[in-house]
Design a protein around this motif. Structure first.
Motif, PDB file in Angstrom:
ATOM      1  N   LYS A  10      80.949  23.123  80.649  1.00  0.00           N
ATOM      2  CA  LYS A  10      81.189  24.496  81.105  1.00  0.00           C
ATOM      3  C   LYS A  10      79.900  25.312  81.240  1.00  0.00           C
ATOM      4  O   LYS A  10      79.944  26.447  81.696  1.00  0.00           O
ATOM      5  CB  LYS A  10      82.117  25.220  80.108  1.00  0.00           C
ATOM      6  CG  LYS A  10      83.481  24.559  79.932  1.00  0.00           C
ATOM      7  CD  LYS A  10      84.338  24.727  81.166  1.00  0.00           C
ATOM      8  CE  LYS A  10      85.735  24.186  80.949  1.00  0.00           C
ATOM      9  NZ  LYS A  10      86.571  24.306  82.164  1.00  0.00           N
ATOM     10  N   ILE A  12      78.099  26.392  78.689  1.00  0.00           N
ATOM     11  CA  ILE A  12      78.186  27.435  77.659  1.00  0.00           C
ATOM     12  C   ILE A  12      77.455  26.955  76.406  1.00  0.00           C
ATOM     13  O   ILE A  12      77.499  25.763  76.061  1.00  0.00           O
ATOM     14  CB  ILE A  12      79.670  27.733  77.307  1.00  0.00           C
ATOM     15  CG1 ILE A  12      80.454  28.105  78.558  1.00  0.00           C
ATOM     16  CG2 ILE A  12      79.784  28.846  76.288  1.00  0.00           C
ATOM     17  CD1 ILE A  12      81.957  28.160  78.335  1.00  0.00           C
ATOM     18  N   ARG A 112      87.015  30.764  78.419  1.00  0.00           N
ATOM     19  CA  ARG A 112      87.071  31.285  79.792  1.00  0.00           C
ATOM     20  C   ARG A 112      86.183  32.526  79.947  1.00  0.00           C
ATOM     21  O   ARG A 112      85.468  32.673  80.940  1.00  0.00           O
ATOM     22  CB  ARG A 112      88.510  31.629  80.177  1.00  0.00           C
ATOM     23  CG  ARG A 112      89.279  30.458  80.781  1.00  0.00           C
ATOM     24  CD  ARG A 112      90.521  30.944  81.504  1.00  0.00           C
ATOM     25  NE  ARG A 112      91.453  31.615  80.626  1.00  0.00           N
ATOM     26  CZ  ARG A 112      92.461  31.031  80.000  1.00  0.00           C
ATOM     27  NH1 ARG A 112      92.655  29.721  80.146  1.00  0.00           N
ATOM     28  NH2 ARG A 112      93.265  31.704  79.208  1.00  0.00           N
ATOM     29  N   GLU A 115      82.643  31.448  79.946  1.00  0.00           N
ATOM     30  CA  GLU A 115      82.332  30.771  81.213  1.00  0.00           C
ATOM     31  C   GLU A 115      82.139  31.806  82.329  1.00  0.00           C
ATOM     32  O   GLU A 115      81.214  31.694  83.131  1.00  0.00           O
ATOM     33  CB  GLU A 115      83.483  29.825  81.568  1.00  0.00           C
ATOM     34  CG  GLU A 115      83.152  28.885  82.719  1.00  0.00           C
ATOM     35  CD  GLU A 115      84.299  27.931  83.028  1.00  0.00           C
ATOM     36  OE1 GLU A 115      84.099  27.061  83.889  1.00  0.00           O
ATOM     37  OE2 GLU A 115      85.389  28.058  82.438  1.00  0.00           O
ATOM     38  N   THR A 118      78.808  33.431  81.940  1.00  0.00           N
ATOM     39  CA  THR A 118      77.735  32.524  82.363  1.00  0.00           C
ATOM     40  C   THR A 118      77.640  32.492  83.884  1.00  0.00           C
ATOM     41  O   THR A 118      76.547  32.564  84.460  1.00  0.00           O
ATOM     42  CB  THR A 118      77.994  31.095  81.834  1.00  0.00           C
ATOM     43  OG1 THR A 118      78.109  31.144  80.414  1.00  0.00           O
ATOM     44  CG2 THR A 118      76.861  30.154  82.213  1.00  0.00           C
ATOM     45  N   THR A 150      80.262  25.270  89.454  1.00  0.00           N
ATOM     46  CA  THR A 150      81.496  26.043  89.314  1.00  0.00           C
ATOM     47  C   THR A 150      82.299  25.984  90.604  1.00  0.00           C
ATOM     48  O   THR A 150      81.831  25.461  91.618  1.00  0.00           O
ATOM     49  CB  THR A 150      81.183  27.507  88.941  1.00  0.00           C
ATOM     50  OG1 THR A 150      82.397  28.191  88.680  1.00  0.00           O
ATOM     51  CG2 THR A 150      80.447  28.219  90.067  1.00  0.00           C
TER      52      THR A 150
END
Length: 424
Positions: A10, A12, A112, A115, A118, A150
């Motif tokens: 992700k 993160i 979420r 994410e 980010t 993404t």
């Protein structure tokens, strides 16, 4: 290990996920034990998770839920002191299936949010950038595309009418916006934005890339037509020719990318009149008049045969030109303008003005008397007479005819000047 893997997937920081797990366990524990007591979660790197109740050590208990006396605290921790804290271990294994589900939801929500944060920090500074992407799936009329790190959304309104894509197709888009929260949170890309054409020209034309040729403006109706204004910093470089390319190769490459959309490349000018003349191509312009410079309002006169071409299909040509210039444009044919001037003059001219008013325009009293005796009493009568009619009047010769006509023209010219001043 799972937290580190999830963090890499992700993009993160694993610590963010670890904090999310701790918060989730606290929420689940409070719900399971039905308490508002202070709790903390300790995470053992080897994989163990321990849940504790935290109580403050005080001399006199005022809040039994969160405070204990020193005597009680010493039984739990021999080193306890007034003003400190003691921890009471709770069995985390007692949390059931429902608590686990609650924890899962909290973890997913926190991940979420992290994410989104980010993605926002990475892409918010890249709005207007050209990106390569792949169609991943369809959601109703919107497309979801893969940007690598993404997913991004290509809404229906940001798609061109001429194009259709299937899952797996590659495309080039511009980043339209990046939303942090709400229904459309994430990256929004576009194939219909004017910036897409600008970025394609920057890629295709080296003179634009090295800043010799500058794009001054772009107006677009996706799937129909685009007008782009260019200007050269170097006198020896033709800005329009550079964008068109040899045998039209450069612009044809962009037209293919846009699936056949028409592109007008226009030479930019600081002079609004000259710029408007270029922007309304392919129509030929007779003249341009600035109606109001402050309100950026101009009037364009075209030949009757050029009117439909200047306006364009459903007004598209003049609409794009106005958008490109940033001016309000009124287009009129020569016939419409003539009728407008005539009606304006008719409103200004005093009906039945006596010929005596022409004394101010070069006619002497003796000549005015001759006209009056011949039955010519008003300027309108005099203006409607041909040179032959005038010569037929007693006492009026060829040289006098010119004087009379000059006086009539001078009289009507004052009204034309008034009309012109009113427009300005």
């Amino acid at each position: 290990d799972l937290i580190e893997i999830l963090g890499k997937e992700k993009g993160i920081d694993p610590q963010v996920i670890l904090d999310a797990v701790k918060d989730a366990l606290l929420v689940a524990a409070r719900k399971h034990f039905r308490t508002n007591e202070d709790m903390v979660v300790d995470f053992d790197p080897k994989g163990g998770i321990q849940l504790y109740l935290v109580k403050r050590v005080v001399e006199t208990v005022a809040d039994p839920v969160n405070e204990v006396t020193l005597d009680q605290a010493v039984k739990l921790d021999a080193k306890a002191q007034v003003g400190g804290e003691v921890r009471i271990a709770k069995n985390a294994d007692a949390l059931g299936r429902i608590s686990a589900q609650t924890a899962k939801q909290v973890i997913l929500q926190k991940v979420r949010e992290a994410e989104r944060e980010t993605i926002y920090s990475e892409f918010s500074g890249r709005v207007g950038e050209l990106v390569n992407c792949t169609v991943k799936r369809m959601e109703a009329q919107d497309m979801v595309v893969d940007l690598g790190k993404t997913e991004a959304r290509l809404p229906k309104k940001e798609q061109s009418k001429l194009e259709s894509f299937s899952v797996g197709d590659r495309m080039r888009c511009v980043i339209k916006s990046v939303e942090k929260s709400g229904k459309n949170a994430g990256v929004i890309v576009s194939r219909a934005d004017a910036q897409l054409v600008v970025r394609l020209f920057e890629q295709e034309v080296p003179e634009i890339y090295d800043n010799t040729v500058v794009i001054k403006g772009c107006a677009r109706e996706a799937g129909e037509r685009t007008k782009i204004a260019v200007w050269s910093r170097d006198r020896d470089v033709d800005s329009v020719g550079a964008c068109v390319g040899m045998k039209g190769m450069r612009v044809q490459s962009i037209i293919r990318e846009l699936r056949g959309e028409k592109i007008d490349i226009i030479e930019y000018s600081e002079d609004a009149v000259a710029f408007a003349t270029h922007a309304l191509s392919p129509a030929k312009i007779s003249r341009v008049a600035i109606v109001n410079a402050l309100d950026r309002h101009m009037e364009v006169i075209v030949d009757d045969s050029q009117l439909s071409l200047a306006i364009g299909k459903k007004g598209q040509n003049v609409r794009l030109a106005a958008k490109l210039l940033g001016w309000r444009i009124d287009i009129k044919s020569e016939e419409e303008k003539r009728q407008e001037v005539e009606s304006a003059m008719a409103a200004l001219v005093v009906p039945g003005a006596p010929v005596s008013v022409l004394a101010d325009y070069g006619l002497d009293e003796r000549l005015l008397d001759k006209l009056f005796q011949a039955g010519v009493t008003t300027v309108e009568q005099l203006g409607s007479m041909t040179p032959e009619d005038l010569e037929a009047l007693p006492g009026v010769g060829g040289d006098v005819v010119e004087v009379i006509q000059g006086a009539v023209v001078g009289y009507y010219a004052q009204f034309e000047e008034q009309i012109g001043r009113a427009h300005v």
